[in-house]
Design an enzyme around this catalytic site. Structure first.
Site, PDB file in Angstrom:
ATOM      1  CE  LYS A  94      -4.294  -1.559   2.143  1.00 30.17           C
ATOM      2  NZ  LYS A  94      -5.292  -1.258   3.174  1.00 30.17           N
ATOM      3  CE  LYS A 142      -5.922  -8.123  -1.487  1.00 31.77           C
ATOM      4  NZ  LYS A 142      -5.875  -7.465  -0.190  1.00 31.77           N
ATOM      5  CE  LYS A 199     -13.638  -3.839   1.646  1.00 28.78           C
ATOM      6  NZ  LYS A 199     -12.569  -3.697   2.618  1.00 28.78           N
TER       7      LYS A 199
HETATM    8  P1  TYM Z   1     -10.721  -5.919   4.444  1.00 23.49           P
HETATM    9  O1  TYM Z   1     -11.782  -4.918   4.700  1.00 23.49           O
HETATM   10  O2  TYM Z   1      -9.705  -5.624   3.401  1.00 23.49           O
HETATM   11  O3  TYM Z   1     -11.377  -7.306   4.033  1.00 23.49           O
HETATM   12  C1  TYM Z   1     -12.388  -7.932   4.804  1.00 23.49           C
HETATM   13  C2  TYM Z   1     -12.161  -9.443   4.774  1.00 23.49           C
HETATM   14  O4  TYM Z   1     -12.169  -9.916   3.414  1.00 23.49           O
HETATM   15  C3  TYM Z   1     -10.988 -10.666   3.158  1.00 23.49           C
HETATM   16  N1  TYM Z   1     -10.588 -10.466   1.754  1.00 23.49           N
HETATM   17  C4  TYM Z   1     -10.469 -11.448   0.855  1.00 23.49           C
HETATM   18  N2  TYM Z   1     -10.668 -12.771   0.933  1.00 23.49           N
HETATM   19  C5  TYM Z   1     -10.476 -13.503  -0.190  1.00 23.49           C
HETATM   20  N3  TYM Z   1     -10.076 -12.963  -1.378  1.00 23.49           N
HETATM   21  C6  TYM Z   1      -9.872 -11.638  -1.502  1.00 23.49           C
HETATM   22  N4  TYM Z   1      -9.488 -11.115  -2.656  1.00 23.49           N
HETATM   23  C7  TYM Z   1     -10.066 -10.813  -0.356  1.00 23.49           C
HETATM   24  N5  TYM Z   1      -9.942  -9.480  -0.122  1.00 23.49           N
HETATM   25  C8  TYM Z   1     -10.248  -9.291   1.174  1.00 23.49           C
HETATM   26  C9  TYM Z   1      -9.954 -10.086   4.106  1.00 23.49           C
HETATM   27  O5  TYM Z   1      -8.898 -10.988   4.322  1.00 23.49           O
HETATM   28  C10 TYM Z   1     -10.787  -9.844   5.341  1.00 23.49           C
HETATM   29  O6  TYM Z   1     -10.923 -11.032   6.088  1.00 23.49           O
HETATM   30  N6  TYM Z   1      -7.443  -5.381   8.148  1.00 23.49           N
HETATM   31  C11 TYM Z   1      -8.704  -5.982   7.801  1.00 23.49           C
HETATM   32  C12 TYM Z   1      -9.852  -5.576   8.698  1.00 23.49           C
HETATM   33  C13 TYM Z   1      -9.595  -5.768  10.161  1.00 23.49           C
HETATM   34  C14 TYM Z   1      -9.630  -7.005  10.860  1.00 23.49           C
HETATM   35  C15 TYM Z   1      -9.389  -6.660  12.224  1.00 23.49           C
HETATM   36  C16 TYM Z   1      -9.823  -8.322  10.463  1.00 23.49           C
HETATM   37  C17 TYM Z   1      -9.345  -4.794  11.070  1.00 23.49           C
HETATM   38  N7  TYM Z   1      -9.229  -5.332  12.321  1.00 23.49           N
HETATM   39  C18 TYM Z   1      -9.323  -7.664  13.196  1.00 23.49           C
HETATM   40  C19 TYM Z   1      -9.762  -9.312  11.453  1.00 23.49           C
HETATM   41  C20 TYM Z   1      -9.528  -8.982  12.797  1.00 23.49           C
HETATM   42  C21 TYM Z   1      -9.060  -5.565   6.385  1.00 23.49           C
HETATM   43  O7  TYM Z   1      -8.619  -4.567   5.886  1.00 23.49           O
HETATM   44  O8  TYM Z   1      -9.995  -6.337   5.807  1.00 23.49           O
END
Ligand code: TYM
Length: 327
Positions: free
Chosen positions: A112, A194, A197
């Site tokens: 990022k 990957k 968003k």
């Molecule tokens: P975020 O918002 O990017 O994504 C939410 C969840 O979706 C999963 N994910 C994917 N899984 C499969 N293929 C993909 N291409 C893909 N893109 C995203 C992510 O792995 C996630 O599970 N940092 C985290 C949010 C967070 C969090 C936490 C998660 C903040 N605090 C504590 C777990 C525990 C994030 O940005 O997810």
């Protein structure tokens, strides 16, 4: 006592089928036998620039999508991260136990920050400390996430262990839960990256609220290869990714799917896949529209979720502050 699940999602950009297949559908499935806490992580979202009005509306949109996907507010606490100040407070404390070197190794930060160069915020660097605080506040046993978050959950275990070794048993060590298939859904335009968003390319991702026509057009344009065989073969990432999506939406086995498309071309397969996704998302989209007719109900569920979560979070924070010698 039921084991506890904690996970989070950022209210930035449009939620896509990667988020759904890699995380949200597992959250829905675990609701009955486990105790669930899900957080809409708006403090994480502001580590990169956000338009205030859009961020506010995205928080309600993401909450609506989670409830529409089947998260039941009676079984799971869903809340907004900034509504519980313990997250920011514990993140600060954990900061003081996380060496710079640990943070510098985080691949998500490296990726990022490359895009933003000198504009990159300290918040983005520190993102994993806030994520560790999220998880550790709730003494979570399991953290169901996509593969991209595994390193952050491992770092959470590292800081928990470090804190425990200094101050005695305080934090529970969480286990990342990552499914064997679907934990890394790839971009449709570029199956070596990957699905994300933040990617602006229109045909990169299928969003949960995409219309049937948008879904058909994105799938038909999806990058594949010059071969014709519809077969699960990881060395052909485009068709492999589409087959994984097909498998997860239909619940069917690999041999069954391969047999169905034997002798058929990519065009036939893509047409079928688009319809499977459209049908798979239809109930979620119609529940979402119903829910959004009255967003005050969503706000109420978020307030109820926060009040359940707050009591757990504050208890942990009090213990931590006491151990460190604060206040
Ligand atoms: P975020 O918002 O990017 O994504 C939410 C969840 O979706 C999963 N994910 C994917 N899984 C499969 N293929 C993909 N291409 C893909 N893109 C995203 C992510 O792995 C996630 O599970 N940092 C985290 C949010 C967070 C969090 C936490 C998660 C903040 N605090 C504590 C777990 C525990 C994030 O940005 O997810």
């Amino acid at each position: 006592m039921k084991k506890r699940v904690f996970s989070g999602i950022q209210p930035s950009g449009n939620i896509h089928i990667g988020n759904y297949l890699g995380a949200i559908r597992h959250w829905v499935a675990s609701q009955v036998e486990l105790e669930n806490i899900f957080c809409i992580v708006d403090l994480h979202a502001i580590t990169v620039p956000q338009e205030p009005k859009i961020l506010k509306s995205k928080i309600i949109e993401v909450a609506g999508l989670l409830f529409a996907a089947g998260i039941d507010p009676k079984l799971s606490a869903v809340f907004v991260q900034s509504h519980i100040s313990a997250h920011a407070e514990l993140a600060w404390i954990l900061n003081c136990f996380m060496p710079m070197g640990w943070m510098q190794r985080m691949t998500q930060f490296k990726e990022k920050s490359q895009k933003q160069k000198e504009q990159v915020s300290v918040g983005l660097f520190d993102y994993p400390a806030l994520m560790a605080a999220d998880i550790l506040l709730y003494e979570a046993d399991f953290v169901p996430v996509g593969e991209d978050q595994k390193q952050h959950v491992e770092l959470t275990r590292d800081v928990a262990q470090r804190f425990n070794s200094i101050y005695g048993e305080t934090f529970k060590l969480p286990e990342p839960v990552i499914s064997e298939i679907g934990a890394r859904i790839m971009g449709l335009d570029d199956p070596t990256k990957k699905m994300s968003k933040s990617e602006k390319q229109l045909s990169h991702a299928i969003h949960l609220l995409d219309s049937p026509d948008a879904i058909r057009s994105k799938i038909m344009k999806a990058t594949t290869d010059s071969l014709r065989e519809v077969r699960f073969d990881e060395s052909r990432p485009g068709i492999y990714n589409l087959l994984v999506i097909y498998k997860l939406f239909t619940g069917r086995s690999r041999p069954d799917i391969e047999a169905q498309f034997k002798g058929k071309g990519y065009g036939d397969f893509k047409r079928e896949l688009a319809e499977v996704i459209i049908e798979g998302l239809r109930p979620l989209q119609s529940r979402y529209r119903e829910l959004m007719d009255d967003p005050t109900r969503i706000e109420l569920w978020l307030a109820e979720g926060a009040s359940k979560a707050r009591s757990i979070a504050e208890k942990t924070l009090t213990i931590v502050k006491d151990k460190v010698g604060l206040g």
